[in-house]
Design an enzyme around this catalytic site. Structure first.
Site, PDB file in Angstrom:
ATOM      1  N   GLU A  84       6.395  46.247   3.162  1.00 33.99           N
ATOM      2  CA  GLU A  84       6.112  46.556   1.759  1.00 33.99           C
ATOM      3  C   GLU A  84       4.604  46.596   1.516  1.00 33.99           C
ATOM      4  O   GLU A  84       4.111  47.398   0.729  1.00 33.99           O
ATOM      5  CB  GLU A  84       6.746  45.522   0.835  1.00 33.99           C
ATOM      6  CG  GLU A  84       8.259  45.568   0.805  1.00 33.99           C
ATOM      7  CD  GLU A  84       8.835  44.507  -0.100  1.00 33.99           C
ATOM      8  OE1 GLU A  84       9.250  44.871  -1.213  1.00 33.99           O
ATOM      9  OE2 GLU A  84       8.844  43.315   0.296  1.00 33.99           O
ATOM     10  N   TYR A 134      -4.840  53.030 -25.908  1.00 29.67           N
ATOM     11  CA  TYR A 134      -3.874  52.607 -24.886  1.00 29.67           C
ATOM     12  C   TYR A 134      -4.055  53.332 -23.569  1.00 29.67           C
ATOM     13  O   TYR A 134      -3.513  52.912 -22.564  1.00 29.67           O
ATOM     14  CB  TYR A 134      -2.433  52.689 -25.381  1.00 29.67           C
ATOM     15  CG  TYR A 134      -2.065  53.925 -26.150  1.00 29.67           C
ATOM     16  CD1 TYR A 134      -1.769  55.102 -25.502  1.00 29.67           C
ATOM     17  CD2 TYR A 134      -2.017  53.889 -27.534  1.00 29.67           C
ATOM     18  CE1 TYR A 134      -1.416  56.231 -26.216  1.00 29.67           C
ATOM     19  CE2 TYR A 134      -1.669  55.020 -28.255  1.00 29.67           C
ATOM     20  CZ  TYR A 134      -1.378  56.194 -27.588  1.00 29.67           C
ATOM     21  OH  TYR A 134      -1.047  57.313 -28.288  1.00 29.67           O
ATOM     22  N   GLU A 178       5.724  37.962  -9.140  1.00 31.14           N
ATOM     23  CA  GLU A 178       5.265  36.998 -10.132  1.00 31.14           C
ATOM     24  C   GLU A 178       3.732  36.986 -10.226  1.00 31.14           C
ATOM     25  O   GLU A 178       3.167  36.870 -11.311  1.00 31.14           O
ATOM     26  CB  GLU A 178       5.779  35.595  -9.796  1.00 31.14           C
ATOM     27  CG  GLU A 178       7.276  35.421  -9.973  1.00 31.14           C
ATOM     28  CD  GLU A 178       8.134  35.855  -8.785  1.00 31.14           C
ATOM     29  OE1 GLU A 178       9.315  35.503  -8.761  1.00 31.14           O
ATOM     30  OE2 GLU A 178       7.625  36.553  -7.871  1.00 31.14           O
ATOM     31  N   LYS A 180      10.723  46.644  -9.787  1.00 33.03           N
ATOM     32  CA  LYS A 180      10.733  47.251  -8.461  1.00 33.03           C
ATOM     33  C   LYS A 180      12.051  48.026  -8.379  1.00 33.03           C
ATOM     34  O   LYS A 180      13.109  47.438  -8.156  1.00 33.03           O
ATOM     35  CB  LYS A 180      10.656  46.147  -7.397  1.00 33.03           C
ATOM     36  CG  LYS A 180      10.469  46.658  -5.984  1.00 33.03           C
ATOM     37  CD  LYS A 180      10.598  45.534  -4.958  1.00 33.03           C
ATOM     38  CE  LYS A 180       9.394  44.640  -4.904  1.00 33.03           C
ATOM     39  NZ  LYS A 180       9.396  43.789  -3.688  1.00 33.03           N
TER      40      LYS A 180
END
Length: 122
Positions: A21, A53, A73, A99
Site C-alpha cells: 500500500e 474552499y 487514523e 479507503k
C-alpha cells in the site's frame, strides 16, 4: 454555527499498513464539514469574507498524496489538524476519510474513519 460541506474529494495516496500500500498506493475519498461564521460573507458577497474552499481541497489533496503513514487514523488526524491550523475562520472540522478498495480478501466494501475536532483540541 454555519457549515460548508466538501464531499467526494478523491486523491491517490500511499497510506496503509501493508508494505505494498505504501509502495503502490491507492485511492482515497475525503469528505469534510467546516464550521465557520458565514454571516459577513452573506451580506458582502465577497470571497474575502468567507473561506475559499479551493485552498482546503488543495490542502487535502496534497496531504493525501505526500503522506506515508501506516494508519488511516494518523492521516485523518493530520488532515483535520492542518485545516484548523491553516484556515483561521474555521472553528470546527469534521473529516471522513475512506479507503474505497481496501486490500482485504473477499471484502467489497469501504473502510472509513470519521473524526471531529475543534481549534481547542489542537
Amino acid at each position: 454555527m454555519d457549515c460548508i460541506h466538501l464531499t467526494g474529494i478523491r486523491c491517490y495516496g500511499y497510506t496503509g499498513y501493508l508494505p505494498e500500500e505504501q509502495v503502490l498506493g491507492q485511492w482515497f475519498e475525503v469528505d469534510v464539514r467546516l464550521w465557520l461564521d458565514l454571516s459577513t460573507a452573506a451580506k458582502t458577497d465577497a470571497i474575502e469574507d468567507t473561506l475559499d474552499y479551493r485552498s482546503v481541497i488543495s490542502l487535502i489533496q496534497h496531504l493525501v498524496k505526500t503522506s506515508n503513514f501506516a494508519l488511516l487514523e494518523k492521516l485523518v488526524t493530520t488532515i483535520a489538524d492542518s485545516i484548523l491550523r491553516e484556515c483561521a475562520r474555521v472553528t470546527q472540522v469534521h473529516v471522513i476519510l475512506s479507503k474505497p478498495a481496501a486490500p482485504i480478501p473477499d471484502f467489497g466494501g469501504k473502510i472509513s474513519i470519521e473524526l471531529t475536532k475543534t481549534k481547542s483540541n489542537l
